[in-house]
Scaffold this motif. Structure first.
Motif, PDB file in Angstrom:
ATOM      1  N   PHE A 235       0.737  -1.184   0.182  1.00  0.00           N
ATOM      2  CA  PHE A 235       0.226  -0.084  -0.080  1.00  0.00           C
ATOM      3  C   PHE A 235       0.901   1.160   0.022  1.00  0.00           C
ATOM      4  CE2 PHE A 235      -2.008   3.475   2.612  1.00  0.00           C
ATOM      5  CZ  PHE A 235      -3.046   3.763   1.872  1.00  0.00           C
ATOM      6  N   PHE A 236       1.829   1.479   1.035  1.00  0.00           N
ATOM      7  CA  PHE A 236       2.656   2.681   0.977  1.00  0.00           C
ATOM      8  C   PHE A 236       3.604   2.731  -0.131  1.00  0.00           C
ATOM      9  CE2 PHE A 236       1.482   2.552   5.741  1.00  0.00           C
ATOM     10  CZ  PHE A 236       1.370   4.219   5.688  1.00  0.00           C
ATOM     11  N   GLY A 237       3.921   1.530  -0.723  1.00  0.00           N
ATOM     12  CA  GLY A 237       4.532   1.573  -1.955  1.00  0.00           C
ATOM     13  C   GLY A 237       3.917   2.410  -3.197  1.00  0.00           C
ATOM     14  N   ALA A 238       2.771   1.925  -3.113  1.00  0.00           N
ATOM     15  CA  ALA A 238       1.618   2.342  -4.252  1.00  0.00           C
ATOM     16  C   ALA A 238       1.342   4.082  -3.783  1.00  0.00           C
ATOM     17  CB  ALA A 238       0.453   1.890  -4.399  1.00  0.00           C
ATOM     18  N   ILE A 239       1.490   4.328  -2.549  1.00  0.00           N
ATOM     19  CA  ILE A 239       1.139   5.672  -2.182  1.00  0.00           C
ATOM     20  C   ILE A 239       2.383   6.610  -2.411  1.00  0.00           C
ATOM     21  CG2 ILE A 239       0.834   7.306  -0.081  1.00  0.00           C
ATOM     22  CD1 ILE A 239      -1.547   5.965  -0.983  1.00  0.00           C
ATOM     23  N   PHE A 240       3.496   6.016  -2.120  1.00  0.00           N
ATOM     24  CA  PHE A 240       4.862   6.902  -2.366  1.00  0.00           C
ATOM     25  C   PHE A 240       5.020   6.929  -3.825  1.00  0.00           C
ATOM     26  CE2 PHE A 240       6.826   4.590   1.682  1.00  0.00           C
ATOM     27  CZ  PHE A 240       6.304   5.879   2.503  1.00  0.00           C
ATOM     28  N   ALA A 243       2.710   9.920  -4.500  1.00  0.00           N
ATOM     29  CA  ALA A 243       3.234  10.985  -4.179  1.00  0.00           C
ATOM     30  C   ALA A 243       4.366  11.562  -4.974  1.00  0.00           C
ATOM     31  CB  ALA A 243       3.650  10.821  -2.857  1.00  0.00           C
ATOM     32  N   ASP A 244       5.087  10.740  -5.398  1.00  0.00           N
ATOM     33  CA  ASP A 244       6.243  11.092  -6.277  1.00  0.00           C
ATOM     34  C   ASP A 244       5.858  11.569  -7.748  1.00  0.00           C
ATOM     35  OD1 ASP A 244       8.016  10.317  -4.338  1.00  0.00           O
ATOM     36  OD2 ASP A 244       8.617   8.268  -5.275  1.00  0.00           O
ATOM     37  N   LEU A 245       4.800  11.090  -8.275  1.00  0.00           N
ATOM     38  CA  LEU A 245       4.278  11.328  -9.467  1.00  0.00           C
ATOM     39  C   LEU A 245       3.654  12.876  -9.426  1.00  0.00           C
ATOM     40  CD1 LEU A 245       3.497  10.406 -12.508  1.00  0.00           C
ATOM     41  CD2 LEU A 245       1.180   9.631 -11.414  1.00  0.00           C
ATOM     42  N   ARG A 250       9.035  13.655  -0.728  1.00  0.00           N
ATOM     43  CA  ARG A 250       8.733  12.763   0.335  1.00  0.00           C
ATOM     44  C   ARG A 250       9.618  13.246   1.611  1.00  0.00           C
ATOM     45  NH1 ARG A 250      10.349   6.555  -0.984  1.00  0.00           N
ATOM     46  NH2 ARG A 250       8.822   7.043  -2.716  1.00  0.00           N
ATOM     47  N   GLU A 251      10.648  14.092   1.467  1.00  0.00           N
ATOM     48  CA  GLU A 251      11.390  14.489   2.655  1.00  0.00           C
ATOM     49  C   GLU A 251      10.544  15.407   3.519  1.00  0.00           C
ATOM     50  OE1 GLU A 251      12.797  17.097  -0.551  1.00  0.00           O
ATOM     51  OE2 GLU A 251      12.492  14.976  -0.072  1.00  0.00           O
TER      52      GLU A 251
END
Length: 265
Positions: A235-240, A243-245, A250-251
């Motif tokens: 889930f968090f991999g998809a969210i990250f 977010a990057d897109l 992220r920082e």
């Protein structure tokens, strides 16, 4: 249509105008959100406590607006009694279960950095004709989260160009991340949540009965699954990735999560 139940007390479609006024509870939350934002910008006192108040009150305001979106679309779709239940006043204390609706989502934000679906309004589905209207009522809340996500990311990218305290932008970044997680979670086709409720009217009677059977447990099942390391990691991999897109640094939201845990020193 407008009428009066007594002199000076106007009605809109048989509902007192007071049912549409923002409650003092919501106005106090909004005022605290703005005040804590100014305090964070000014680095007033304990800046970590400032960021904590800024993020928590901002998240609570967004929960109120999410549920208000459901309520106002339901009202327009035909459920007039929703105004009498107090859902159009943006008062979180009117939700069906304030503990699960407000306290649990805030605790999850602090511990896990997840924008867990929160407050719940009760909609009289029998008063709303047509499957499309039912779907739109369920869609209204997640659409609000998506809008907030885009606005916060846009504001963040513009605001970083004018500098300002990094703590403030970390708080904005965390709020954007929470809105993003809430958008995704609310759109998942899980029974009992908004995403599942969007498709429920279109199911055949047999599947609808099964859906209604599992709907009361959908929130608990989702909550448990997210704490599973493998599923939570996916889930968090998809969210990250999302977010990057979107261009959400992220920082910043990681720093925001660290800042709101002011008790850790």
């Amino acid at each position: 249509m407008m009428g009066y139940d007594r002199p000076g007390d106007p009605l809109v479609l048989g509902v007192p105008r007071a049912a549409f006024r923002p409650s003092p509870v919501f106005l106090a939350l909004a005022a605290l959100f703005v005040t804590s934002g100014v305090m964070t910008w000014q680095r007033f006192g304990n800046v970590r406590l400032d960021v904590f108040l800024f993020v928590v009150t901002g998240w609570l305001v967004s929960l109120c607006l999410h549920e208000y979106a459901h309520a106002v679309v339901a009202y327009r779709a035909g459920d007039r009694d929703i105004a009498h239940r107090g859902y159009l006043t943006l008062n979180p204390l009117k939700y069906t279960n304030p503990l699960l609706s407000i306290v649990l989502p805030v605790v999850v934000v602090l511990l896990g950095g997840i924008g867990l679906p929160g407050g719940a309004v009760w909609v009289d589905r029998h008063a709303i004709p047509g499957r499309l209207r039912h779907t739109l009522v369920s869609l209204a809340g997640p659409a609000t989260n998506v809008l907030f996500t885009l606005l916060l990311v846009a504001g963040l990218r513009i605001g970083l160009g004018v500098n300002g305290p990094i703590e403030f932008w970390a708080g904005v970044g965390l709020l954007a991340f929470l809105q993003l997680t809430a958008s995704v979670l609310n759109l998942l086709p899980v029974p009992g949540l908004d995403g599942g409720n969007m498709i429920q009217p279109w199911l055949n009677p047999q599947w609808r009965r099964m859906y209604d059977l599992f709907a009361p447990y959908g929130f608990i099942a989702l909550f448990a699954l997210l704490w599973n390391p493998r599923i939570g990691g996916w889930f968090f991999g998809a969210i990250f990735g999302l977010a990057d897109l979107l261009g959400l640094p992220r920082e910043l939201y990681v720093a925001g999560l660290q800042l709101i845990r002011f008790w850790q020193g």
